[in-house]
Design a protein around this motif. Sequence first.
Motif, mmCIF file in Angstrom:
data_model
loop_
_atom_site.group_PDB
_atom_site.id
_atom_site.type_symbol
_atom_site.label_atom_id
_atom_site.label_comp_id
_atom_site.label_asym_id
_atom_site.label_seq_id
_atom_site.Cartn_x
_atom_site.Cartn_y
_atom_site.Cartn_z
ATOM 1 N N ASN B 113 -59.509 73.831 33.550
ATOM 2 C CA ASN B 113 -60.097 72.596 32.968
ATOM 3 C C ASN B 113 -61.312 73.121 32.407
ATOM 4 O OD1 ASN B 113 -61.526 72.181 35.046
ATOM 5 N ND2 ASN B 113 -61.551 70.031 35.202
ATOM 6 N N GLY B 114 -62.137 73.972 31.898
ATOM 7 C CA GLY B 114 -62.723 73.634 31.401
ATOM 8 C C GLY B 114 -63.199 73.774 29.932
ATOM 9 N N PRO B 115 -64.559 73.925 28.985
ATOM 10 C CA PRO B 115 -64.153 73.467 27.835
ATOM 11 C C PRO B 115 -63.606 74.633 27.009
ATOM 12 C CG PRO B 115 -65.848 75.489 28.606
ATOM 13 C CD PRO B 115 -65.722 75.108 30.013
ATOM 14 N N GLY B 116 -62.381 75.565 27.527
ATOM 15 C CA GLY B 116 -62.016 76.368 26.148
ATOM 16 C C GLY B 116 -63.022 77.257 25.557
ATOM 17 N N ILE B 117 -61.539 78.034 24.811
ATOM 18 C CA ILE B 117 -63.013 79.070 24.329
ATOM 19 C C ILE B 117 -62.515 78.573 22.580
ATOM 20 C CG2 ILE B 117 -63.234 81.931 23.702
ATOM 21 C CD1 ILE B 117 -62.117 81.627 27.038
ATOM 22 N N VAL B 118 -63.021 78.627 21.907
ATOM 23 C CA VAL B 118 -63.091 78.826 20.500
ATOM 24 C C VAL B 118 -62.133 79.851 19.909
ATOM 25 C CG1 VAL B 118 -64.666 77.525 19.580
ATOM 26 C CG2 VAL B 118 -64.838 79.620 19.353
ATOM 27 N N ARG B 119 -60.857 79.948 19.100
ATOM 28 C CA ARG B 119 -60.193 80.677 18.569
ATOM 29 C C ARG B 119 -60.924 82.542 18.171
ATOM 30 N NH1 ARG B 119 -57.786 84.777 18.434
ATOM 31 N NH2 ARG B 119 -56.364 85.114 17.160
ATOM 32 N N VAL B 125 -63.949 88.231 24.474
ATOM 33 C CA VAL B 125 -64.071 87.634 25.534
ATOM 34 C C VAL B 125 -63.079 88.005 25.884
ATOM 35 C CG1 VAL B 125 -63.765 85.722 27.363
ATOM 36 C CG2 VAL B 125 -64.924 85.290 24.668
ATOM 37 N N PHE B 126 -61.953 88.534 25.558
ATOM 38 C CA PHE B 126 -60.958 89.357 27.193
ATOM 39 C C PHE B 126 -60.688 90.428 26.224
ATOM 40 C CE2 PHE B 126 -60.327 83.899 26.772
ATOM 41 C CZ PHE B 126 -60.039 84.611 28.307
ATOM 42 N N GLY B 127 -61.201 90.923 25.085
ATOM 43 C CA GLY B 127 -60.205 92.424 25.026
ATOM 44 C C GLY B 127 -60.959 92.892 24.856
ATOM 45 N N ARG B 128 -62.774 93.028 25.115
ATOM 46 C CA ARG B 128 -63.836 94.312 25.429
ATOM 47 C C ARG B 128 -64.470 93.341 26.697
ATOM 48 N NH1 ARG B 128 -67.799 92.959 20.021
ATOM 49 N NH2 ARG B 128 -69.103 94.546 20.562
ATOM 50 N N SER B 150 -62.165 91.793 31.156
ATOM 51 C CA SER B 150 -61.124 92.121 30.264
ATOM 52 C C SER B 150 -60.234 93.854 31.136
ATOM 53 C CB SER B 150 -62.096 93.347 29.433
ATOM 54 O OG SER B 150 -63.682 92.715 29.689
ATOM 55 N N ALA B 151 -61.588 93.875 31.610
ATOM 56 C CA ALA B 151 -60.931 95.478 32.505
ATOM 57 C C ALA B 151 -59.552 95.234 33.241
ATOM 58 C CB ALA B 151 -61.905 95.956 34.013
ATOM 59 N N ALA B 152 -60.017 93.762 34.344
ATOM 60 C CA ALA B 152 -58.384 92.968 34.537
ATOM 61 C C ALA B 152 -57.020 93.392 33.555
ATOM 62 C CB ALA B 152 -58.508 91.591 35.355
ATOM 63 N N GLY B 153 -57.252 92.956 32.437
ATOM 64 C CA GLY B 153 -56.483 93.205 31.048
ATOM 65 C C GLY B 153 -56.140 94.044 31.004
ATOM 66 N N MET B 154 -57.126 94.588 31.037
ATOM 67 C CA MET B 154 -56.767 96.193 30.756
ATOM 68 C C MET B 154 -55.734 96.971 31.639
ATOM 69 S SD MET B 154 -59.392 98.638 28.982
ATOM 70 C CE MET B 154 -60.497 99.274 31.267
#
Lengths: 381, 770
Positions: B113-119, B125-128, B150-154
């Motif tokens: 329920n955090g502040p969210g991330i601007v588009r 944040v997630f891709g690098r 991002s490593a987890a995503g990878m």
Amino acid sequence: MAKKPAETSKSTISKSVKERDKKTLGSIVDLADGVSKTALAMREPKFAIPMRTKSNTIWNKKRGILQMGDGTSERELFNLNQAKQFMQTCLHASSIKDLIAVEKTLSLRGMFYKGLHTVAGTKEKTFSDQDESDGILEDLEVSMGALREELHIFAKKKGTMIGNITIIDSGDEIDCRKMGSGGYSIPSIVEPDVMQFKKCDAKFVLHVEKDTVWGRFNEDKFWQKHNCILTEGGGQPSRGVRRLLQRLNTELGLPIYCLLDCDPWGHYIFSVIKQGSISLAFESQRLAIPDAKFIGVRSKDYKECKLSDDVQILLNDNDIKRAKEIAAYPWFEENRGWQKEIQGLLSNGFKMEVESLITKDISYVTEEYVPQRLKAKDWLD
Amino acid sequence: MSASSTLLEPSAESGKRSKVMAKDTPRATAETMAAKQRDISVAEFFAKNRHLLGFDNPRKAVLTTVKEAVDNSLDACEEAGILPDITVVIEDLQPDRPASAKSSRYRITVVDNGPGIVRKQVENVFGRLLFGSKFHRLKMSRGQQGIGISAAGMYGLITTGKPMMIQTRPKSTLPAHHIELAMNTKTNRAEVTLDEETDDFPLKRLRDVTPGTRELSGQGLFLSQRDYPTGTSVSIELEGRYQKGRGSVDEFLELTAIANPHAKITLVPPSRESAVEEDDVPLLKAAKRTKGEVDEDPKADPRTLPDASLTQPAPTGPTVTTEVGGVLVYPRGVTELPPETKEIQPHPKGIELGTLLQMLKDYEASEKGGTLYKFLQEKFCRVSAQSASTFCEKIGATSRTKVSDIESPQAEKLFKEFQESKLPPPPTDCLAPIGVRQLLAGLLKGVRAEFYAASSREAEVYRGRPFQIEAAIAFGGELPADDSSRVIRFANRVPLLFQQSACSSFKAVAETTWRNYNLQQPRGSLPVGPLVIMIHMASVWVPFTSESKEAIADYDEIRKEMKLALMECGRKLGTYLRKRQKMQRESERRDIFERYIGEITKAVSAINGVDDKKLYDALLTQARKRTAIADLELDEDGKAIKDDEPLEDGVLIVEGAIPGGGGDTPPVAQTKAEAAMLKVLGSRDDEPGLMDVKPVKRGSGKESKSGRSTASTKGPEKSAKKPTEKPTEKLAKEPAREKVSASAPAAPAPKPRMRLVNGKAVPVDDAKLF
């Protein structure tokens, strides 16, 4: 059970018994009053119980018996170690009152069960075993100055008698000459109101330690040949046996000869028969037989009777310690014969049982050993 | 590699050989090699060296993914000043796989329920990899490198080919973004495969994953939009293995909940565990297992036990607070966020020579013509104008000497001067310790014990870096009595799950003489007994023994502080144990007297006919007087002492801790921990005091109701404050009542006289006795 004290006691209620009960009841009420009065006065309830310890036992040299001193210990309700005993004392006092009311008698075990229940609101039992209950009853006897039978309590039967005597036990006439191989079993209560001596031809009493030896004597009809009474106490004799011996000794004037093992335990049994015991010092005048004689087995017998090496049972450290303790008892301390005897035991370094005489011959003990000793008046006082 | 071998090529011997070989195949030339030489993408590097990031086996991959996402969520919520509410859902995508299957495909979703991330920042944040704000600064935070999520995503992309799915809603009034990202390992950039707006946040689909989630969301207690007005949700599909036990997701979240009592964490585990496998042993070996540990608790599997709501996690060992249909809910313990931490400049004593040289270079570049005098004051903490000029003098420079004029020997001298100087230690307001109160709240939440104590040390310094040690212990209760105690370790509120014996904290525990505090302790090892020991190190830079961040390095300064903190807790425990013994003796005493008074009264009255009630009262009055001490303790928590008695025999049955079995157990019934929490909140922070918590009977109608009302008011955070604070005030106001019995609904010590019967207080009823 051979004896039915409850029924018979009813039929033989005499004036003296009623008086006795009244006195007992009085002291029980006194005991209860002591508790309630002190409690209501906001003081701590406690009982004064005469101490049954060695330190509170006095050797009455003149009478030749052990007597209880004046020392008492307090049993307090508000003492962690005594609270339960205090409660148990109250319970048994109340049970005795019940027994007196219905004119019945209970065994020690019966008393344990009468007082036994679960303490209200807990899972704890009032008595964890009979030993606890027995101890409390002795306390009550002592503190009320009443005998066990006065409290309507009897002990387990122990000990056997046979011989030239006729007695009346709870109204039944018993001829102790016709008791077969088993003998008459001595009840726990042998007070004059329960047991009377009707006819006695015997000239002395031979008391042996165990029923095995007693059986030997009975089979050989020793009591017939020598015109005596033969008793056994199953090791340490019970109060009933001791009281009976004491009555035979004092009332009928029969000498008591004891045939016991040659070891500290045998010596101790003799000491108890003769002078009384520490824990029952308060009853010594009723139980002790200062007149009793020790005819064997003696430490010298190993050589005198030419016994084989096989009968030796080596003394252990505990035996040696015990023998020295017994030698230091004041009633043995001044007895040169006993000092020599115990010294002989220690220098031998081994014990001998009465049965060891059987190695000579099956009937050696009945036909030679005891008759010879009696004839030669070879005994210890 | 190829580059370095090229450099060696011209040596005589290898030259010969290459000539021979060159006849068959043409050898590479500097030119052809140059064509192959290019930048190695960091992403590509990590794709090949996944073990460096904690993805070395399928089981750890699941854990690391959850860990990175949860760490990020907590950091984000705290920075935004939001009380974290985090839900972790692990879906088994191959539920029909054979029972022997060693791994399965999972979809791990972490919603906060955090502040969210601007588009526009989503891709970064997630891709690098190595994109983050945390790496370069000295600030206390959970993550440090910025490679985690991002490593987890990878990893997910590599093992399943599925992109990472992100929903984020920065503004509650606007729709959420739904983005799917696939990492391009070559370019170190994320490729957006889907980008749309949606109102489906948090994902409605997740409410229907298991019977437990259906039950909870039916009551509005699971992923409701009210609880998650803004926030971020990350879903990663990956090949992995889910198992319970040491080093599991369950343990990680359980410990995270303890160290972060301000967070509410919900875990929906997959419907079944993966088959147990031998190669899990390395994981388990890392930490010594204790008996209380539940490795395979069949109760936790809702499939084998459909009415899992009735069962409770194993009664021994640290346990979760509530479980509904397999969903584990770690409730929030306190409603205050940890204070925000400040970033600090390095302390002169804490840097390496190389770092100093680099800093000089950087300063020269940014501040053309900057002086050394200014550099010292600006780039370091605790360097005053006076000490700056002293440093300048000592290395033969003046306050006007430019940084660009500093020669290498001078810099080296400066470095030496740093070490010898007498500077004040670095500031400590950069640290946010958990705090005694919150430590207790956290432990209460996670460990069913009987006694808790915590201690927070003053900040100290190692190698110029400030750090602060906190310790807490939980004793008794449902913890296993005959086992080595369990040590739980944290660094900056992150649980450390592996390599326990390599950790400084483990050594500190073993070196503390627990025998002094009435505990058993074999020489040189952990104490034995129903004990959980918690150690937390807060620092701007936690010295880990390795990159995997699993154990704290053994610096003398750190170990000393740990030992002091443990000793403080131990002393409290020793005092408590001694006191408990004394109270026990006293109450036994009273018990004995009162037990026999009834019997005595009956017997005496039967003999002499005295008024039994009068006699009973007289004796009771006297008994009470004589056990006045016990009386005193009994009023406060005497019953508790009786309840503990089984402990003496090694029996761990605490009445009420095992649910009464009522089928209508509310999802978040008032638990012992919650009740105790009220007490914690009532206690003052500066005085942790001794605490002993008594369990509340659960499941019986009345209490359940009160439990439900407490629970339901807990929904939106703002309204939750009021109902919890009210009883708090009440408790706090009670004079001289540090040790209020926690069993609030179970009516602690009623005023009418109670007597103890068989260990239980019952009202005195004289009529019953006669």
